[in-house]
Design a protein around this motif. Sequence first.
Motif, PDB file in Angstrom:
ATOM      1  N   GLU A   7       0.821  -1.215   0.000  1.00 20.79           N
ATOM      2  CA  GLU A   7       0.000   0.000   0.000  1.00 20.79           C
ATOM      3  C   GLU A   7       0.856   1.266   0.000  1.00 20.79           C
ATOM      4  O   GLU A   7       0.492   2.277  -0.617  1.00 20.79           O
ATOM      5  N   ALA A   8       1.995   1.229   0.696  1.00 24.65           N
ATOM      6  CA  ALA A   8       2.859   2.404   0.785  1.00 24.65           C
ATOM      7  C   ALA A   8       3.399   2.803  -0.582  1.00 24.65           C
ATOM      8  O   ALA A   8       3.544   3.991  -0.886  1.00 24.65           O
ATOM      9  N   CYS A   9       3.695   1.838  -1.432  1.00 21.58           N
ATOM     10  CA  CYS A   9       4.179   2.130  -2.797  1.00 21.58           C
ATOM     11  C   CYS A   9       3.106   2.846  -3.599  1.00 21.58           C
ATOM     12  O   CYS A   9       3.376   3.837  -4.282  1.00 21.58           O
ATOM     13  N   ILE A  10       1.856   2.343  -3.528  1.00 22.14           N
ATOM     14  CA  ILE A  10       0.767   2.951  -4.301  1.00 22.14           C
ATOM     15  C   ILE A  10       0.505   4.367  -3.807  1.00 22.14           C
ATOM     16  O   ILE A  10       0.343   5.304  -4.614  1.00 22.14           O
ATOM     17  N   ILE A  11       0.468   4.538  -2.481  1.00 21.30           N
ATOM     18  CA  ILE A  11       0.252   5.869  -1.913  1.00 21.30           C
ATOM     19  C   ILE A  11       1.384   6.807  -2.307  1.00 21.30           C
ATOM     20  O   ILE A  11       1.159   7.980  -2.671  1.00 21.30           O
ATOM     21  N   GLU A  12       2.625   6.332  -2.251  1.00 14.96           N
ATOM     22  CA  GLU A  12       3.791   7.160  -2.605  1.00 14.96           C
ATOM     23  C   GLU A  12       3.660   7.713  -4.020  1.00 14.96           C
ATOM     24  O   GLU A  12       3.883   8.903  -4.263  1.00 14.96           O
ATOM     25  N   ALA A  50      11.009  16.145   1.946  1.00 13.16           N
ATOM     26  CA  ALA A  50      11.170  15.526   3.263  1.00 13.16           C
ATOM     27  C   ALA A  50      10.464  14.169   3.306  1.00 13.16           C
ATOM     28  O   ALA A  50      10.956  13.221   3.954  1.00 13.16           O
ATOM     29  N   PHE A  51       9.327  14.051   2.640  1.00  6.39           N
ATOM     30  CA  PHE A  51       8.605  12.777   2.568  1.00  6.39           C
ATOM     31  C   PHE A  51       9.485  11.699   1.939  1.00  6.39           C
ATOM     32  O   PHE A  51       9.588  10.575   2.452  1.00  6.39           O
ATOM     33  N   PHE A  52      10.135  12.035   0.807  1.00  5.48           N
ATOM     34  CA  PHE A  52      11.002  11.051   0.146  1.00  5.48           C
ATOM     35  C   PHE A  52      12.284  10.791   0.941  1.00  5.48           C
ATOM     36  O   PHE A  52      12.794   9.660   0.943  1.00  5.48           O
ATOM     37  N   ALA A  53      12.784  11.817   1.617  1.00  3.62           N
ATOM     38  CA  ALA A  53      13.969  11.614   2.460  1.00  3.62           C
ATOM     39  C   ALA A  53      13.670  10.602   3.561  1.00  3.62           C
ATOM     40  O   ALA A  53      14.491   9.708   3.855  1.00  3.62           O
ATOM     41  N   GLU A  54      12.502  10.719   4.168  1.00  3.21           N
ATOM     42  CA  GLU A  54      12.114   9.767   5.218  1.00  3.21           C
ATOM     43  C   GLU A  54      11.933   8.367   4.646  1.00  3.21           C
ATOM     44  O   GLU A  54      12.335   7.368   5.268  1.00  3.21           O
ATOM     45  N   ARG A  55      11.336   8.283   3.455  1.00  6.33           N
ATOM     46  CA  ARG A  55      11.154   6.976   2.814  1.00  6.33           C
ATOM     47  C   ARG A  55      12.506   6.322   2.527  1.00  6.33           C
ATOM     48  O   ARG A  55      12.672   5.100   2.723  1.00  6.33           O
ATOM     49  N   LEU A  56      13.471   7.093   2.075  1.00  5.16           N
ATOM     50  CA  LEU A  56      14.810   6.551   1.806  1.00  5.16           C
ATOM     51  C   LEU A  56      15.493   6.095   3.095  1.00  5.16           C
ATOM     52  O   LEU A  56      16.128   5.035   3.139  1.00  5.16           O
ATOM     53  N   LYS A 103      15.298  -2.191   2.007  1.00  4.08           N
ATOM     54  CA  LYS A 103      14.164  -2.300   1.087  1.00  4.08           C
ATOM     55  C   LYS A 103      14.613  -1.755  -0.261  1.00  4.08           C
ATOM     56  O   LYS A 103      14.411  -0.586  -0.607  1.00  4.08           O
ATOM     57  N   ASP A 104      15.272  -2.648  -0.998  1.00  3.89           N
ATOM     58  CA  ASP A 104      15.913  -2.217  -2.244  1.00  3.89           C
ATOM     59  C   ASP A 104      14.903  -1.730  -3.275  1.00  3.89           C
ATOM     60  O   ASP A 104      15.204  -0.831  -4.057  1.00  3.89           O
ATOM     61  N   LYS A 105      13.729  -2.305  -3.285  1.00  6.10           N
ATOM     62  CA  LYS A 105      12.712  -1.885  -4.260  1.00  6.10           C
ATOM     63  C   LYS A 105      12.341  -0.424  -4.056  1.00  6.10           C
ATOM     64  O   LYS A 105      12.249   0.348  -5.027  1.00  6.10           O
ATOM     65  N   THR A 106      12.154  -0.040  -2.791  1.00  6.23           N
ATOM     66  CA  THR A 106      11.834   1.355  -2.480  1.00  6.23           C
ATOM     67  C   THR A 106      13.016   2.260  -2.786  1.00  6.23           C
ATOM     68  O   THR A 106      12.852   3.349  -3.373  1.00  6.23           O
ATOM     69  N   LEU A 107      14.216   1.817  -2.408  1.00  7.34           N
ATOM     70  CA  LEU A 107      15.428   2.608  -2.636  1.00  7.34           C
ATOM     71  C   LEU A 107      15.638   2.868  -4.132  1.00  7.34           C
ATOM     72  O   LEU A 107      15.889   4.001  -4.555  1.00  7.34           O
ATOM     73  N   ILE A 108      15.513   1.831  -4.936  1.00  9.35           N
ATOM     74  CA  ILE A 108      15.705   1.976  -6.384  1.00  9.35           C
ATOM     75  C   ILE A 108      14.635   2.878  -6.977  1.00  9.35           C
ATOM     76  O   ILE A 108      14.924   3.771  -7.791  1.00  9.35           O
ATOM     77  N   ARG A 109      13.382   2.651  -6.580  1.00  7.34           N
ATOM     78  CA  ARG A 109      12.273   3.420  -7.166  1.00  7.34           C
ATOM     79  C   ARG A 109      12.441   4.922  -6.913  1.00  7.34           C
ATOM     80  O   ARG A 109      12.270   5.736  -7.835  1.00  7.34           O
TER      81      ARG A 109
END
Length: 553
Positions: free
Chosen positions: A340-345, A482-488, A498-504
């Motif tokens: 869900e976090a990917c879709i929301i992002e 800041a949202f993406f910085a926190e996600r990274l 979480k390589d999928k999130t990091l790469i995306r």
Amino acid sequence: MLSINMSYPGYPQAGGYPPQQPGNPWGGAGYPTGNPAPIGLDSMSNFPQQQYNPQFPGGMPGFGGMYPPGAPGGFGPPPAGSFGPQPGQPQVPPYGGYPAAGGSQPPGMPGYPGGSMPYPGQQPYPGQQPAPGQQPYPGQQPAPGQQPYPGQQPAPGQQPYPGQQPAPGQQPYPGQQPGQQPYPGQQPGQQPYPGQQPVPVPGQQPTPSYPSGPAMTPSMPLNPSPIVTVILPGQAGHHGTIHDFPGFNALNDAEVLRKAMKGFGTDENAIIECLGNRSNKQRLQIALSFKTAYGKDLIKDLKSEISGNFEKAILAMMKSPTMYDVTEIKEAMKGAGTDEACIIEILSSRSNAEIQEINKLFKQEYKKTLEQAIKSETSGHFQRLLISLAQGNRDESTTVDMSLVKRDVQELYAAGENRLGTDESKFNAILCARSRTHLRAVFDDYQRTLNRDIEKSIIREMSGDLESGMLAVVKCLKNTSAFFAERLYKAMKGAGTKDKTLIRIMVSRSEVDLLDIRKEYKRMYGKSLYTDITSDTSGDYRKTLLKLCGGND
């Protein structure tokens, strides 16, 4: 009035009108010797003593309707009967003027040489007054220092006479104030130039000037509440780390990649240096040139030569941004669980146009709409949140109406903190429909008015996927970088990555705002993104991510 100076034979040249006194009807100090006479007046003494010049068929240009009657353009060949003895008048030559002053003076208009009447359509001489009881001649100007004739209107194209008021029963001249003379040089119907003051009428008090109010736009109400235009950080300019490579040659790069994968072994560094220094648009051109030159698919060749997270990062870089978003959303719904976090992002950080492109491509690729896919994988208020975001219909204006901000703050408070239970629909309606600039003002005012952060209210009022989704939307709207910085940071924090999130995020933001994300990352966590990627990854995968990161600051 315009002045013309032409050197045609028979046209009046230097000498013009004798100097006039200040205050003449055209607002100047008179026509100095050497200037031609202005259009609209006629002084027969300015013309040479000669007959009609055939060089001007149809008449002398610029003096229409003067001589003879009905001749287009001005002077022309005298029609039969136009000149010659008229009843009660002496013989008058076409250009020679009137009988000598010493001759007999037949009765006529006072002030004309010889007392004769003017020819039909001819302009009177400057300074000539009409006979008692007669109307002034059309287009006639008052003599210097004289008042205009009662009820006389200015000639077409001329400004009203200085100080002249409309005749009884007539409307004032367009743009003219009651009791005020027109502005010097102003034409009827024109507004005065900005900052220009009207010339006061003798004996009249000048009109007071007041500071002008703010300019109104068609969208503003008559009694507007405070509306502020907000420029968001990063709205203009390029804030990515990857740019178009100068001197780009797609065919040369295709050859470099072909050599890097040909034979025994693979030159991974050549692949990273080539693709890591090209923009997404240039990478897509390389893939096309590769197939054109070698008849092979570059993506298939890359898959066969590289592997692991390095392969995932390189293949992500070879997709268009929209295709990458579509495949990531589809992957997030694949299998037993849903990311869900990917879709929301993706849905909370993309523009309306980008979301609409995602919808179009998703249907082309998977033969069903994104909304249908969301409905099949989610439920409840979280499903409604995703469907609302998937419409790509958020207000994208940059103005903030503070009255609407106050109303939304009160409605959010009433839907959550100020009631038993939560009205999730009200949160959904406000967070998914309002513009980013508006919602940032709402969040600030919510904190200031209620002394509570909107995020804490969401945590208190919601739970599960809906809480996570609402929090992600609020954080992304508050400060996208800041949202993406926190996600990274969370993707690299702890034992695993979480390589999928990091790469995306590294791939999708490298040409958008990765420079801003880097700054926020260092501000929030006290170390650079580059440093954390270095310590959390390895090998060619690390080299690829660091190439996208672009710097250690």
